[in-house]
Design an enzyme around this catalytic site. Structure first.
Site, PDB file in Angstrom:
ATOM      1  N   ASP A  14      16.883  23.475   4.729  1.00 47.41           N
ATOM      2  CA  ASP A  14      16.889  22.322   3.477  1.00 47.41           C
ATOM      3  C   ASP A  14      16.144  23.296   2.736  1.00 47.41           C
ATOM      4  O   ASP A  14      15.535  24.032   2.516  1.00 47.41           O
ATOM      5  CB  ASP A  14      15.155  21.377   4.514  1.00 47.41           C
ATOM      6  CG  ASP A  14      15.392  20.638   3.555  1.00 47.41           C
ATOM      7  OD1 ASP A  14      16.791  20.106   3.094  1.00 47.41           O
ATOM      8  OD2 ASP A  14      13.761  19.923   3.527  1.00 47.41           O
ATOM      9  N   ASN A  64      24.105  12.970   7.118  1.00 43.83           N
ATOM     10  CA  ASN A  64      24.841  13.329   6.010  1.00 43.83           C
ATOM     11  C   ASN A  64      25.887  12.992   5.226  1.00 43.83           C
ATOM     12  O   ASN A  64      25.910  13.238   4.455  1.00 43.83           O
ATOM     13  CB  ASN A  64      24.605  15.345   6.474  1.00 43.83           C
ATOM     14  CG  ASN A  64      23.460  15.937   6.330  1.00 43.83           C
ATOM     15  OD1 ASN A  64      23.373  17.042   6.853  1.00 43.83           O
ATOM     16  ND2 ASN A  64      22.887  15.176   5.523  1.00 43.83           N
TER      17      ASN A  64
END
Length: 246
Positions: free
Chosen positions: A21, A69
């Site tokens: 991340d 996503n």
């Protein structure tokens, strides 16, 4: 003594999972578009894979692209898919040279045809490698994985292949995407966020969690060593008491 030398070989995590991340924030901090952050994140992938192989870690699973996503801006998704294809082409030699087997989990049928083709070509070429298994979680969501497992088990119950009384952890494990992988021992998340984000919810039941503020493109071998050293300091009781373990 260096960080690497401080790691106890006999207490290595057998399976490490990583939530990579911070690519977008890394780029934003530098006044760049998010795509540049993703491109620089590939360097951290290479370092992490190499470090795990060098140490003797047997399984590494990277959260590369979640089912959620797909909701990101179209240009970003396209960039990520192109980056995935180019990375697979570039890294095939590294995987072969280091005897690393590539695997993938998730709703792989939803990937663009070119990505799907390139991915499975590399998986086929590395299938006999045995030093370490590198698993990419692509178009992956743990809730979706569990739903698929429940549906498959339900069908088998309906067709009298499985008896409801015999359903246990091993039966569920056999119907997960990760059926060929052990549970996660150490889960690392970068960027300072402290949540699981729908990643391997079943498989991390007893994992040690390690959160770091380092953004993924800045993550190095040294940061990995720090996470493993912290992992080795912890007492893993699996529901037992300290006295029972000793």
């Amino acid at each position: 003594m260096s960080l690497k030398e401080s790691i106890l070989e006999e207490r290595l995590p057998y399976h490490i999972g990583v939530i990579m991340d911070g690519n977008g924030r890394w780029a934003k901090q530098k006044g760049m578009i998010r795509a540049i952050g993703h491109e620089n994140g590939t360097k951290a992938v290479r370092q992490t894979v190499e470090a795990c192989a060098e140490l003797g870690v047997k399984n590494l699973t990277l959260y590369a692209f979640s089912t959620e996503n797909w909701k990101r801006p179209k240009l970003e998704v396209q960039t990520l898919m192109k980056l995935l294809v180019s990375s697979l082409k570039k890294e095939i030699k590294t995987l072969q040279d280091n005897n690393i087997k590539l695997s993938a989990i998730g709703s792989l049928h939803t990937l663009p045809k070119k990505v799907h083709k390139e991915l499975f070509e590399v998986i086929e070429k590395t299938k006999d490698n045995a030093r370490m298994t590198l698993t990419l979680a692509l178009s992956y969501g743990s809730r979706e994985e569990l739903i698929c497992a429940v549906k498959e088990i339900s069908k088998k119950v309906k067709n009298n292949i499985i008896s409801p009384e015999n359903i246990d952890e091993s039966i569920i494990n056999e119907h997960l995407y990760t059926q060929n992988l052990p549970d996660v021992d150490l889960l690392i998340r970068t960027s300072g966020e402290q949540r699981i984000s729908n990643f391997l919810l079943w498989q991390i039941a007893y994992a040690e969690l390690f959160f770091t503020d380092v953004l993924w493109p800045d993550f190095t071998k040294e940061h990995l060593y720090e996470a493993i050293i912290e992992y080795q300091k912890r007492e893993r009781r699996f529901g037992k008491t300290s006295e029972q373990l000793s």
